[in-house]
Design an enzyme around this catalytic site. Structure first.
Site, mmCIF file in Angstrom:
data_model
loop_
_atom_site.group_PDB
_atom_site.id
_atom_site.type_symbol
_atom_site.label_atom_id
_atom_site.label_comp_id
_atom_site.label_asym_id
_atom_site.label_seq_id
_atom_site.Cartn_x
_atom_site.Cartn_y
_atom_site.Cartn_z
ATOM 1 N N ASN A 1 57.252 -25.775 80.424
ATOM 2 C CA ASN A 1 56.831 -24.401 80.186
ATOM 3 C C ASN A 1 56.037 -24.326 78.895
ATOM 4 O O ASN A 1 56.318 -25.026 77.927
ATOM 5 C CB ASN A 1 58.024 -23.428 80.201
ATOM 6 C CG ASN A 1 59.112 -23.751 79.211
ATOM 7 O OD1 ASN A 1 59.398 -24.913 78.936
ATOM 8 N ND2 ASN A 1 59.731 -22.730 78.663
ATOM 9 N N GLU B 1 54.782 -21.425 76.437
ATOM 10 C CA GLU B 1 54.861 -20.007 76.084
ATOM 11 C C GLU B 1 53.672 -19.604 75.215
ATOM 12 O O GLU B 1 52.935 -20.449 74.700
ATOM 13 C CB GLU B 1 56.185 -19.726 75.368
ATOM 14 C CG GLU B 1 57.382 -19.925 76.269
ATOM 15 C CD GLU B 1 58.708 -19.628 75.598
ATOM 16 O OE1 GLU B 1 59.715 -19.587 76.316
ATOM 17 O OE2 GLU B 1 58.750 -19.462 74.359
ATOM 18 N N CYS C 1 55.180 -21.283 83.514
ATOM 19 C CA CYS C 1 56.398 -22.060 83.760
ATOM 20 C C CYS C 1 56.078 -23.541 83.979
ATOM 21 O O CYS C 1 54.954 -23.905 84.342
ATOM 22 C CB CYS C 1 57.106 -21.543 85.010
ATOM 23 S SG CYS C 1 57.611 -19.823 84.931
ATOM 24 N N GLU D 1 57.136 -25.449 86.400
ATOM 25 C CA GLU D 1 56.857 -25.746 87.805
ATOM 26 C C GLU D 1 55.386 -25.506 88.136
ATOM 27 O O GLU D 1 54.737 -26.302 88.797
ATOM 28 C CB GLU D 1 57.728 -24.876 88.734
ATOM 29 C CG GLU D 1 59.211 -25.066 88.552
ATOM 30 C CD GLU D 1 59.814 -24.066 87.575
ATOM 31 O OE1 GLU D 1 59.219 -23.840 86.487
ATOM 32 O OE2 GLU D 1 60.882 -23.524 87.893
ATOM 33 N N CYS E 1 61.553 -19.274 89.143
ATOM 34 C CA CYS E 1 61.328 -17.825 89.168
ATOM 35 C C CYS E 1 60.520 -17.453 90.416
ATOM 36 O O CYS E 1 60.009 -18.323 91.132
ATOM 37 C CB CYS E 1 60.605 -17.379 87.894
ATOM 38 S SG CYS E 1 58.836 -17.756 87.875
ATOM 39 N N CYS F 1 56.870 -18.798 90.591
ATOM 40 C CA CYS F 1 56.810 -20.224 90.938
ATOM 41 C C CYS F 1 57.127 -20.438 92.417
ATOM 42 O O CYS F 1 56.534 -21.287 93.069
ATOM 43 C CB CYS F 1 57.764 -21.027 90.065
ATOM 44 S SG CYS F 1 57.177 -21.194 88.362
HETATM 45 ZN ZN LIG Z 1 58.477 -19.877 87.103
#
Ligand SMILES: [Zn+2]
Length: 153
Positions: free
Chosen positions: A60, A62, A71, A73, A110, A113
């Site tokens: 990830n 940020e 993210c 993924e 999430c 993703c």
């Molecule tokens: Zn995600």
């Protein structure tokens, strides 16, 4: 009105990984320190195994403007789609550390993703997802994570 039921098959591993994806799972833990998670302290790693034998990793990333981050993924999936557009994804392994500690329970992708994973399924077929936790790891098919997917095509 007709009532229907949705069933999801998944495998649970206690303090171990699916044997065939052992190397892939270990790769996730190698890349987690590369996460840029200075705002949340939640570091996520992902490793994709492609059918050409290549492993693509992601973490990830940020940003001070939160929606600009991405993210682990999706970092891995978008890179794989960009670098190896013809390759089929065989498996995706995911793990996270919350402020330096791996949660006992596995961490699931999430919704955003999952939608990107659904697009990957459409492009190259279904694949295994391994969600690694400190005590419990779960493996299931990517298609099981988002059964009612948004799809324009
Ligand atoms: Zn995600």
């Amino acid at each position: 009105m007709e009532k229907k039921e949705l069933k999801i098959d998944y495998h649970v591993y206690r303090k171990t990984y699916p044997e065939k994806y052992g190397d892939l799972c270990r790769k996730v833990f190698e890349v987690i320190p590369h996460a840029y998670s200075v705002y949340s302290g939640f570091s996520v790693g992902a490793a994709l195994l492609l059918d050409n034998g290549v492993v693509v990793t992601g973490t990830n990333q940020e940003n001070a403007a939160y929606p600009s981050g991405i993210c682990a993924e999706r970092t891995a999936l978008f890179y794989a789609g960009s670098r190896y557009p013809e390759a089929r994804v065989e498996a995706l392994a995911i793990a996270a550390f919350d402020k330096g500690v791996q949660p006992e329970h596995f961490v699931a992708p999430c919704g955003a993703c999952r939608q990107v994973m659904a697009e990957t399924i459409k492009r190259t077929g279904d694949f295994d997802v391994i969600m690694l936790g400190g005590e419990e790891t779960v493996m299931l098919k990517a298609s099981a994570l988002l059964p009612f997917v948004f799809d324009l095509l």
